[in-house]
Design a protein around this motif. Structure first.
Motif, PDB file in Angstrom:
ATOM      1  N   SER A 150       0.834  -1.197   0.000  1.00  0.00           N
ATOM      2  CA  SER A 150       0.000   0.000   0.000  1.00  0.00           C
ATOM      3  C   SER A 150       0.879   1.263   0.000  1.00  0.00           C
ATOM      4  O   SER A 150       1.979   1.257   0.552  1.00  0.00           O
ATOM      5  CB  SER A 150      -0.869  -0.029   1.258  1.00  0.00           C
ATOM      6  OG  SER A 150      -1.885   0.926   1.177  1.00  0.00           O
ATOM      7  N   ASP A 154      -3.116   6.292  -0.990  1.00  0.00           N
ATOM      8  CA  ASP A 154      -4.060   5.308  -1.549  1.00  0.00           C
ATOM      9  C   ASP A 154      -5.414   5.465  -0.866  1.00  0.00           C
ATOM     10  O   ASP A 154      -5.477   5.702   0.349  1.00  0.00           O
ATOM     11  CB  ASP A 154      -3.587   3.871  -1.248  1.00  0.00           C
ATOM     12  CG  ASP A 154      -2.614   3.327  -2.287  1.00  0.00           C
ATOM     13  OD1 ASP A 154      -2.207   4.096  -3.176  1.00  0.00           O
ATOM     14  OD2 ASP A 154      -2.254   2.151  -2.173  1.00  0.00           O
ATOM     15  N   ILE A 156      -8.786   3.608   0.538  1.00  0.00           N
ATOM     16  CA  ILE A 156      -9.142   2.283   1.044  1.00  0.00           C
ATOM     17  C   ILE A 156     -10.538   1.961   0.531  1.00  0.00           C
ATOM     18  O   ILE A 156     -11.455   2.779   0.686  1.00  0.00           O
ATOM     19  CB  ILE A 156      -9.116   2.261   2.586  1.00  0.00           C
ATOM     20  CG1 ILE A 156      -7.733   2.665   3.079  1.00  0.00           C
ATOM     21  CG2 ILE A 156      -9.521   0.891   3.118  1.00  0.00           C
ATOM     22  CD1 ILE A 156      -7.697   3.023   4.564  1.00  0.00           C
ATOM     23  N   ALA A 217      -4.153   3.924   8.687  1.00  0.00           N
ATOM     24  CA  ALA A 217      -5.385   4.072   7.900  1.00  0.00           C
ATOM     25  C   ALA A 217      -6.356   4.964   8.644  1.00  0.00           C
ATOM     26  O   ALA A 217      -6.482   4.873   9.863  1.00  0.00           O
ATOM     27  CB  ALA A 217      -6.026   2.715   7.653  1.00  0.00           C
ATOM     28  N   THR A 247      -6.451  -1.307  -1.135  1.00  0.00           N
ATOM     29  CA  THR A 247      -6.075   0.088  -1.337  1.00  0.00           C
ATOM     30  C   THR A 247      -5.580   0.250  -2.761  1.00  0.00           C
ATOM     31  O   THR A 247      -4.989  -0.652  -3.335  1.00  0.00           O
ATOM     32  CB  THR A 247      -4.971   0.540  -0.352  1.00  0.00           C
ATOM     33  OG1 THR A 247      -3.687   0.227  -0.893  1.00  0.00           O
ATOM     34  CG2 THR A 247      -5.139  -0.105   1.011  1.00  0.00           C
ATOM     35  N   GLN A 267      -8.519   6.347   3.719  1.00  0.00           N
ATOM     36  CA  GLN A 267      -7.255   6.661   3.055  1.00  0.00           C
ATOM     37  C   GLN A 267      -6.080   6.126   3.858  1.00  0.00           C
ATOM     38  O   GLN A 267      -6.119   6.095   5.094  1.00  0.00           O
ATOM     39  CB  GLN A 267      -7.136   8.182   2.900  1.00  0.00           C
ATOM     40  CG  GLN A 267      -6.059   8.606   1.920  1.00  0.00           C
ATOM     41  CD  GLN A 267      -6.306  10.004   1.380  1.00  0.00           C
ATOM     42  OE1 GLN A 267      -6.854  10.857   2.081  1.00  0.00           O
ATOM     43  NE2 GLN A 267      -5.906  10.251   0.154  1.00  0.00           N
TER      44      GLN A 267
END
Lengths: 302, 302
Positions: A150, A154, A156, A217, A247, A267
């Protein structure tokens, strides 16, 4: 007993594994090299009173779940199922007809997903009904997607909906997200950077992905796809969703994959001290979700 | 419940298996085709109170046995171990230290036999300690030896000794006959025509070989290699010998293979009505041994 400690103890020896081990214990499936082929492997247990309830559930659905749980792990690697092995320890009073019904359900489910039952073992015991299913899979042209990989920034994503899997029966009837995973992973624009299946609960499973990727996260309460009017604690902590959490690049998130809805729920962000999973509530406050789920209750993967 | 009936029920569907299944359920291991590779697979259970006794046995020996039982199946195919997966359901009071000791024993045993632990699953339950080990193996240049393929006039041979495995501790400390099997099977003169490992008892296991080969077997009381002054009923019925039983050309039986003694104990003969296993006593009388062993008690292979 803390299962997590035992898992850490096992992972601590991963660096001693020989070169044929391509993916060591700690992902949704392990992988070994066999000639020029990669072979993916996983095993799961289904125990009466923990994962299923014989008193309220048909043998057909129990046998089905024993296989589909493993297929969810295959989906999490974006792989193709190949073959299964099953064990059963049956209570002494179980009876021939019910044993046959249970094995028929496992065999038929495996066959339906093109991963035939090629062996197994049976015993009669004094404990509750205990099943295991070992599943083999192959990448078949798509590099397996790991829990690591990840990137910061990125988004999620999850497939389907979260929470209230037990009261709604979703945990018995779910469709493993095999085709959605293949569709996403085969296109370079939508290929997940990291992926895991949601069996223990979003808080817990996403933490594994964060640990493997060494990132934190942040999730958003207003973006979670709630099943059956679940509240946020149910959505992040109930477990048994058997959806994919992954992700990817924020620019190319599709609305659906192979007919399965995809929701952006958060995110990936930089780690402060150690990887954490947080939820931003509707009022802007943040809750730490680390390991919310089944982790310390009952069950975990090696 | 008759396990045999359930197994027959499962085998009845073997003809529906796809072409990738090279050896269907019913042999010591199943096999599938993966690219140009053949992959052999088996899974076994070890349950406290049935296969081991936590009260009297160290965790080291229990973890070891969980792996070596499966290695005995690998030996029965004359194959080479490749990788293992393990599951454990631990009693609630088991404790972290003992869980680590158990997994260390499984991991170390697997490593010692070059079949690294690549994955698994753990749960906490209300039943007895329950372990499963799935093992993968490869032919590595030697065609797997099946239970079928025996010829009329073949001599029946066993490695090592038979009987009294439990009281002597042999069932915990046995060495899987991997190298003996490879040595025998790699030489066309000594290659077994059919082979099985002895886990449920000679009477029971040899019956499986007879059924698969559609022949009967006659054993001779005076030729059985008795462990620890076992009597003939112990030698044919105790189970847990983890020796190899195989049939071959009478002209070329070696005295030993890879340092393991080989005894000729009987002969394969024509079937009268259905395959049977008989023992000729010292006084010349004959006893039918069909299914003498564990078959109807506790445990069997799919």
């Amino acid at each position: 007993m803390r299962e997590l400690n035992l898992l850490q103890h096992i992972y601590a020896h991963n660096d001693q594994l020989p070169g044929l081990v391509q993916i060591p214990p700690g992902d949704d499936m392990g992988a070994i090299q066999l000639g020029d082929q990669t072979l993916l492997l996983a095993v799961d247990q289904v125990i009466d009173g923990i994962h299923v309830d014989l008193k309220t559930t048909s043998l057909q659905r129990i046998g089905r779940k024993a296989v589909t749980r493993n297929l969810s792990d295959v989906a999490a690697m974006a792989a193709v199922p190949l073959a299964t092995l099953a064990t059963a320890t049956l209570p002494r009073t179980f009876g021939q007809d019910r044993a046959e019904a249970l094995f028929d359900a496992m065999r038929q489910t495996a066959q339906q997903y093109q991963c035939p039952l090629v062996g197994g073992d049976m015993a009669i015991g004094d404990g509750p009904l205990h099943l295991t299913v070992t599943i083999l899979a192959k990448p078949d042209g798509i590099e397996p997607v790991l829990r690591s990989g990840s990137n910061i920034g990125d988004v999620i994503c999850v497939t389907g909906q979260l929470g209230r899997s037990l009261p709604t029966g979703h945990h018995l009837d779910f469709l493993p997200r095999l085709q959605a995973a293949r569709t996403l992973a085969s296109d370079p624009r939508t290929r997940p950077h990291a992926m895991i299946d949601l069996s223990d609960g979003l808080g817990c499973d996403l933490k594994h992905l964060c640990d493997a990727s060494n990132l934190s996260a942040i999730l958003f309460e207003n973006q979670l796809p709630y099943r059956d009017h679940a509240n946020w604690t149910e959505a992040v902590g109930n477990g048994e969703d058997y959806e994919l959490c992954f992700t990817m690049d924020p620019q190319s998130v599709p609305k659906e994959a192979a007919g399965v809805r995809i929701s952006v729920i958060g995110q990936m962000i930089e780690v402060k001290q150690t990887p954490t999973v947080s939820l931003q509530r509707l009022d802007g406050s943040r809750v730490c979700l680390d390991n919310r789920g089944w982790e310390h209750q009952d069950q975990n993967h090696v």
